[in-house]
Design an enzyme around this catalytic site. Structure first.
Site, short mmCIF file in Angstrom:
data_model
loop_
_atom_site.label_atom_id
_atom_site.label_comp_id
_atom_site.label_asym_id
_atom_site.label_seq_id
_atom_site.Cartn_x
_atom_site.Cartn_y
_atom_site.Cartn_z
N LYS A 79 4.25 -15.22 4.44
CA LYS A 79 4.52 -16.06 3.27
C LYS A 79 6.05 -16.22 3.21
CE LYS A 79 3.14 -18.33 -0.38
NZ LYS A 79 2.25 -19.51 -0.33
N ASP A 96 -11.60 -9.64 4.68
CA ASP A 96 -12.85 -9.81 3.93
C ASP A 96 -13.37 -11.23 4.14
OD1 ASP A 96 -12.93 -7.20 3.00
OD2 ASP A 96 -13.37 -7.79 0.93
N ASP A 118 -1.92 -18.38 2.70
CA ASP A 118 -2.84 -19.29 1.99
C ASP A 118 -3.41 -20.33 2.96
OD1 ASP A 118 -0.20 -20.20 2.09
OD2 ASP A 118 -0.25 -21.18 0.13
N TYR A 141 0.80 -1.22 0.00
CA TYR A 141 0.00 0.00 0.00
C TYR A 141 0.84 1.27 0.00
CZ TYR A 141 -4.45 -2.40 0.69
OH TYR A 141 -5.57 -3.16 0.53
N ASP A 191 -5.72 -7.09 4.37
CA ASP A 191 -6.88 -6.65 3.60
C ASP A 191 -7.67 -7.86 3.13
OD1 ASP A 191 -8.56 -4.87 2.09
OD2 ASP A 191 -7.50 -5.55 0.30
C1 IPM Z 1 -10.31 -1.77 3.36
C2 IPM Z 1 -10.59 -1.37 1.94
C3 IPM Z 1 -9.47 -0.44 1.49
C4 IPM Z 1 -8.17 -1.18 1.62
C5 IPM Z 1 -9.66 0.12 0.08
C6 IPM Z 1 -11.00 0.80 -0.09
C7 IPM Z 1 -8.53 1.05 -0.31
O1 IPM Z 1 -10.67 -2.50 1.14
O2 IPM Z 1 -10.38 -0.89 4.25
O3 IPM Z 1 -10.02 -2.93 3.61
O4 IPM Z 1 -7.76 -1.90 0.70
O5 IPM Z 1 -7.53 -1.04 2.66
MN MN Z 2 -10.45 -4.35 2.18
#
Ligand code: IPM
Ligand code: MN
Length: 353
Positions: A191, A252, A224, A139, A248
């Protein structure tokens, strides 16, 4: 006893952001009763609409003033008319980086009554926290391109990992794991078999810092494999620490096993500075203004905010109220299927407080 005063900067942002933030503020106001703490809200008009109207993402003066708040409450950033990357980099990442919010904290907790896509797994199995490094790695924006648009095009995107950045994140994770006081197990997600520079630094730092925390069990898994275990044996995890990109991705996945974006929240934390709290679901443009989106993620973000500010009692009350509402009231956590409107769900949480 003197009451604490908090200046909360509010960025409702795009899409359904304003709708869910309104519910979070309602809950914050309700919980900060006369004997608790005082809150003072200042709203910032940032996001896709503001960018379309002014060409500005985040001005220096807004940034300066946001940096003086006690906490920032963010709805969502992202607009269908704006090219991907502009608002994310210009607002969200700029805030994280400029305010040095070097921790991204994401609780993954399945509450009773919430539908979980994992067969045979329940609330007793899914309760862990991911500590994601939030200012470095892929990032950081290092790299570049050459000969763009030609057959000889080269694109390079490098992961920046500094000893300082890695160590402060790992230290935070050990401290967090100790204070959380559950299984007292910290798992490094990396990793090391392929990314032999970056994760060598992470791994060495992890085990060096671990010497200072003999009460915490340490564990390592490749990213993984973590994805595999999060689905197969999520009960193995207590606290996971990892870099920005892996964090990140796995958060999710974490959001899905805790019931989805309707409930997942997180904090961008600078332990020595100003932190920012957000539902992690995004701006959901197609639901804008319809009052169908679930505000619980935004309300859970308020829970993480109060925890981080040290208002544990109020934070605990919000979590209990959310737990009651998901257990007894909502039909589903999905937009449009809750059995209630966005603001009705906010009201239910307030009744449960
Ligand atoms: C998160 C989001 C952000 C990230 C995006 C929107 C830049 O996915 O907060 O996880 O990748 O950090
Ligand atoms: Mn995210």
């Amino acid at each position: 006893m003197a009451k604490n005063d908090y200046k909360i900067a509010v960025i409702p942002g795009d899409g359904t952001g304003p709708e869910v933030v309104a519910e979070g503020i309602k809950v914050l106001k309700a919980v900060s009763g006369p004997s608790k703490f005082n809150l003072d809200f200042t709203e910032y008009d940032l996001g896709g609409e503001h960018y379309k109207a002014t060409g500005e993402t985040l001005s220096d003066s807004s940034l300066e003033s946001l940096g003086k708040a006690d906490a920032i409450y963010l709805g969502a950033i992202g607009h269908p008319d704006v090219k991907p990357g502009i608002l994310e980099k210009g607002i969200l990442l700029k805030l994280r980086f400029s305010l040095d919010q070097y921790i991204n904290l994401r609780p993954v907790k399945l509450y009773e009554g919430v539908d979980c896509p994992l067969k045979h797994k329940g609330p007793q199995d899914i309760d862990f926290v991911v500590i994601r490094e939030n200012t470095e790695g892929l990032y950081a924006g290092a790299g570049g391109c050459l000969k763009k648009g030609t057959p000889d095009e080269v694109a390079i995107q490098e992961s920046i990992n500094t000893r300082k950045g890695v160590e402060r994140c790992i230290r935070y994770a050990f401290e967090f794991c100790r204070k959380r006081n559950k299984a007292k197990q910290l798992t490094l997600c990396g990793k090391t078999n392929v990314l032999t520079y970056a994760f060598d630094l992470w791994e060495r730092t992890f085990y060096e810092v671990a010497e200072e925390y003999p009460d915490i069990k340490t564990d390592y898994a490749h990213v993984d494999a973590i994805c595999m275990w999060m689905v197969k044996n999520p009960e193995w995890f207590d606290v996971i620490v990892t870099d920005n990109m892996f964090g990140d991705i796995i958060t999710d996945l974490g959001a899905m096993i805790q019931g989805g974006m309707g409930i997942a929240a997180g904090g961008n934390i600078n332990p020595e500075g100003v932190s920012m709290f957000e539902p992690i679901g995004g701006s959901a443009p197609k639901y804008t203004g319809k009052q169908v989106i679930n505000p619980l993620a935004a309300i859970c973000a308020v829970h993480v905010m109060l925890e981080t500010l040290g208002e544990k009692e109020a934070a605990g009350r919000i979590e209990q109220a959310v737990m009651k509402v998901v257990r007894d009231d909502l039909k589903s956590l999905s937009a449009g299927k809750m059995g209630y409107s966005t603001s009705e769900v906010g009201d239910l949480v307030i009744e449960a407080l």
